[in-house]
Design an enzyme around this catalytic site. Structure first.
Site, PDB file in Angstrom:
ATOM      1  N   ASP A 191       0.814  -1.211   0.000  1.00 25.16           N
ATOM      2  CA  ASP A 191       0.000   0.000   0.000  1.00 25.16           C
ATOM      3  C   ASP A 191       0.850   1.264   0.000  1.00 25.16           C
ATOM      4  O   ASP A 191       0.364   2.337  -0.362  1.00 25.16           O
ATOM      5  CB  ASP A 191      -0.920  -0.002   1.227  1.00 25.16           C
ATOM      6  CG  ASP A 191      -1.942   1.113   1.188  1.00 25.16           C
ATOM      7  OD1 ASP A 191      -2.678   1.207   0.198  1.00 25.16           O
ATOM      8  OD2 ASP A 191      -1.985   1.912   2.145  1.00 25.16           O
ATOM      9  N   MET A 272      -8.017   6.231   2.641  1.00 21.91           N
ATOM     10  CA  MET A 272      -8.059   7.421   1.799  1.00 21.91           C
ATOM     11  C   MET A 272      -6.790   7.621   0.983  1.00 21.91           C
ATOM     12  O   MET A 272      -6.705   8.577   0.210  1.00 21.91           O
ATOM     13  CB  MET A 272      -8.282   8.664   2.679  1.00 21.91           C
ATOM     14  CG  MET A 272      -9.615   8.670   3.406  1.00 21.91           C
ATOM     15  SD  MET A 272     -11.021   8.659   2.263  1.00 21.91           S
ATOM     16  CE  MET A 272     -10.752  10.184   1.379  1.00 21.91           C
ATOM     17  N   ARG A 273      -5.805   6.751   1.156  1.00 23.75           N
ATOM     18  CA  ARG A 273      -4.560   6.936   0.423  1.00 23.75           C
ATOM     19  C   ARG A 273      -4.783   6.826  -1.079  1.00 23.75           C
ATOM     20  O   ARG A 273      -4.146   7.526  -1.874  1.00 23.75           O
ATOM     21  CB  ARG A 273      -3.512   5.931   0.894  1.00 23.75           C
ATOM     22  CG  ARG A 273      -2.154   6.143   0.229  1.00 23.75           C
ATOM     23  CD  ARG A 273      -1.076   5.250   0.797  1.00 23.75           C
ATOM     24  NE  ARG A 273      -0.683   5.699   2.125  1.00 23.75           N
ATOM     25  CZ  ARG A 273      -0.829   4.978   3.222  1.00 23.75           C
ATOM     26  NH1 ARG A 273      -1.383   3.780   3.162  1.00 23.75           N
ATOM     27  NH2 ARG A 273      -0.445   5.438   4.391  1.00 23.75           N
ATOM     28  N   ALA A 274      -5.698   5.964  -1.494  1.00 25.20           N
ATOM     29  CA  ALA A 274      -5.968   5.813  -2.926  1.00 25.20           C
ATOM     30  C   ALA A 274      -6.463   7.114  -3.537  1.00 25.20           C
ATOM     31  O   ALA A 274      -6.044   7.501  -4.639  1.00 25.20           O
ATOM     32  CB  ALA A 274      -6.993   4.699  -3.149  1.00 25.20           C
TER      33      ALA A 274
END
Length: 733
Positions: A191, A272-274
């Site tokens: 990730d 929320m990283r995407a």
């Protein structure tokens, strides 16, 4: 030898574009390159460093501080006023590197010569404001992965060790390459990569011929080949600089931002990283294409790079995306305001249609223009965005087909679960084969460990003496056992200096002089960690196992054990036995995904040659011991215990017990009438017996709670409670 020019790479459009976008916007988070061997993964990454603009650093600062924004906690403070440019660094992290080399350590030279504590920076300090490249990142040891996770998350490195307390900045573009056949990557590290790209060698003969032609020309005259491409390289480097300058002014409207959020929600990604990565990548792609605002085309390119590896739910999910679903999500959530027309004068020479990544995202670079050796990066070269096929591989159709359950499974008589083929008179009669059935959903399994203290490769299963675990003690270096001790730990400098400190006056050390050391002062650190084991699955695929869809439950259990082996960094092998022979379906490997694929296609039917399965397992374990004598095996035998072909397995089972091979027998026997043959087999192996139902971790927890409740019930005697506790402890051990 100079690095191979990036503009000369053929047929790797997605790979090159992802690297260029990360160079334009380093805050994207780097790139993970997945693909088969021999696809120019490392070549492209090493070529990127020559294209990056130089960085301005403070003179004399070992940590590469920016003179315009120096790190206030830099260990080399106070800084001077002089600064100078230096080339952008590509720092390679070897898979076998030590934690000291990555983080930095005590400066031995100054400690032994001047008797002072001084810090020697590591690779993370050298990679600051540059690129940190990890080849075969999926083989990186867990303790190094943990360090990388901390540095990537915080942008800083904290060292608290060997009487040193240091913190310094470490912001870098993390680029990793890997071959999925050798094992998958930990989800936490996966990730952290902003983008991922799946590469595969072209099957077009013209493209393959051009690749070979250029490589042979480079090998014959590296300097001449690089000179031939220097104009294209210079132009591409200038375009990276221009895109970086343009990036600050690229507008991301609220409508496009809502579209990005809707696309990420449609693919059900975690966290929320995407959303952040897609937004940053879309802005970088717009700047690269010469646009001043982000469009839906930019969002599509960004999503194809940023989402595939984030939508996986478990390690056995193949990375990939449904492009039809992506296009539908983009259409349904298109910005209300009309997108501004593209002005070709906004971009570099040639406009956004020219150069790497400048193609229309709806038109992939399937043409062979990039195969022309005279074409530079602005002539449809390998850097174009391939969005029609996507930057990652789609889910394998073979895997999908393996999930289709077979219809019309026979329901044999309860008194005789074997099929009729087991009574055949022909010794070589072919065993009837039923179509493969799909596995049940995986679940969390009990933890099985090899007893004792091993010395195997670092992992996450059994206790072992390692070079990367926590230091549990120190011991002197004895001449009679130095080699054995050296395997368990390295020189422990603080303990060594402490042992020598009380003897300095007697040895005549002068004030301020070097520390005087002797051999008997040396102390070795004894470190304990976890090791990975060889998990050898031996699965009964005979006719008795196919009764009443029992094989579906068996496959689900093995799939769950495979998932546990993946998380604990084990090597996995798979043996199946049916008819009159045993087959090594998968030689021991770190790629548990390959074992899952073999399991999906596993047919059933025929007699039960249990002894042949054990004999094949014994042979595999023996061969693996020759390759890696320190990796301890764990045999997982999945069977109902019946044997209807071959010799009695008692003798070969006794060999496993005599050699101390740890074994677990998963009893698959079902029904009201049980023969308990698996229990006899487990006793002969000297191993543990466990049923399919008891394999679940939650079942074990429920059993413990039930035992504790019964033990504490009113009227229960102390002796009864002790008996309950003892039985529970024995089952847990």
């Amino acid at each position: 030898m100079p690095p191979y020019p990036l503009t000369a790479v053929v047929g790797m459009d997605d790979l090159v574009l992802s690297l260029l976008l990360s160079s334009v916007a380093p805050d994207i988070g780097g790139v993970l390159v997945r693909g088969e061997k021999g696809t120019a993964k490392s070549t492209a990454v090493r070529a990127l460093a020559n294209l990056l603009p130089p960085v301005d650093v403070i003179s004399g600062c070992r940590f590469g501080c920016d003179p315009h924004a120096p790190d206030p906690e830099c260990p080399d403070q106070p800084h001077g006023h002089e600064h100078h440019p230096r080339p952008a660094r590509l720092v390679e992290l070897p898979v076998g590197a030590t934690e000291d080399r990555l983080l930095g350590s005590l400066d031995l030279d100054r400690a032994l010569s001047a008797g002072v504590r001084a810090y020697e920076p590591g690779l993370l300090a050298a990679a600051h404001r540059g690129i940190l490249y990890v080849d075969e990142v999926n083989l990186l040891h867990d303790h190094l992965v943990d360090v990388l996770l901390d540095a990537a998350a915080m942008g800083r490195v904290h060292i608290e060790r060997e009487s040193i307390s240091i913190t310094h900045a470490s912001r870098f573009v993390l680029v990793g390459t890997m071959n999925p056949e050798e094992g998958e990557l930990r989800p936490q590290l996966l990730d952290r990569f902003g983008l991922t790209v799946e590469v595969r060698a072209s099957r077009d003969p013209d493209v393959r011929a051009e690749v070979v032609r250029r490589r042979l020309a480079f090998d014959a005259d590296p300097d001449g080949f690089v000179k031939e491409w220097q104009d294209a390289e210079r132009e591409l480097a200038g375009r990276i600089t221009s895109a970086r300058e343009r990036l600050v002014g690229v507008e991301l409207s609220d409508g496009v931002l809502r579209q990005i959020a809707a696309v990420c929600a449609a693919f059900d990604v975690d966290g929320m990283r995407a959303d952040l990565v897609v937004a940053r990548t879309a802005r970088a792609h717009a700047a690269w294409a010469g646009r001043s605002s982000v469009s839906s085309d930019d969002v599509r390119v960004a999503a194809m790079f940023a989402l595939p590896h984030r939508r996986r739910r478990d390690p056995f999910d193949a990375p990939g995306m449904d492009e039809n679903l992506l296009d539908e999500a983009l259409r349904d959530n298109a910005p209300e305001d009309p997108e501004p027309p593209t002005d070709p004068d906004d971009g570099p020479e040639g406009g956004p249609e020219g150069g790497p990544g400048g193609q229309d995202p709806q038109n992939g670079p399937d043409s062979q223009d990039g195969a022309d050796p005279q074409n530079g990066p602005d002539h449809g070269g390998p850097e174009g965005a391939d969005d029609t096929t996507g930057p990652v591989a789609q889910t394998s159709s073979a895997d999908a087909g393996a999930q289709q359950p077979s219809a019309g499974e026979p329901d044999p008589a309860e008194a005789k679960p074997q099929d009729d083929s087991e009574n055949t008179d022909s010794p070589r009669a072919p065993a009837p084969t039923q179509d493969p059935v799909s596995a049940t959903s995986p679940f969390k399994v009990r933890s099985f460990k090899v007893p004792g203290l091993g010395k195997g490769t670092a992992g996450r299963r059994s206790r072992a003496l390692t070079t990367s675990g926590r230091t549990i003690s120190t011991r002197p270096l004895d001449s009679g056992s130095s080699s054995r001790q050296a395997e368990a730990g390295r020189v422990h400098l603080p303990a060594t200096l402490t042992a020598a400190a009380g003897r300095q006056q007697a040895r005549g050390r002068e004030p301020g002089g070097p520390v005087l050391l002797r051999r008997d002062d040396i102390r070795l650190g004894v470190r304990e960690g976890r090791e990975g084991n060889l998990i050898l699955f031996c699965v009964d695929a005979s006719g008795s196992m196919a009764a009443k869809q029992r094989m579906a439950a068996v496959k689900g259990a093995v799939l769950s054990l495979l998932l546990d082996a993946y998380q604990r960094r084990d090597r996995v092998g798979l043996i199946t036995f049916r008819g009159r022979e045993a087959e090594l379906a998968l030689p021991p490997t770190g790629a548990v995904e390959a074992a899952r694929m073999r399991l999906d296609r596993l047919p059933t039917g025929g007699r039960t040659p249990l002894s042949e399965g054990l004999r094949r397992a014994w042979s595999v374990i023996g061969n693996e011991r020759l390759r890696d004598p320190h990796r301890r095996p764990l045999l997982v035998l999945v069977t109902d215990g019946r044997h209807t072909a071959g010799e009695d397995p008692t003798r070969i089972a006794a060999e496993f017990a005599r050699k101390g091979v740890r074994s677990v027998v998963v009893d698959c026997e079902r029904g009201p009438v049980k023969l308990h043959m698996a229990a006899k087999l487990a006793a002969g192996l000297g191993g543990e017996l466990i049923s399919l139902d008891e394999l679940r971790a939650e079942s074990l927890a429920g059993m413990v709670r039930e035992q504790v409740t019964n033990a504490g019930a009113p009227g229960t005697s102390r002796a009864t409670r002790t008996s309950h506790t003892s039985r529970t402890e024995r089952r847990i051990a």
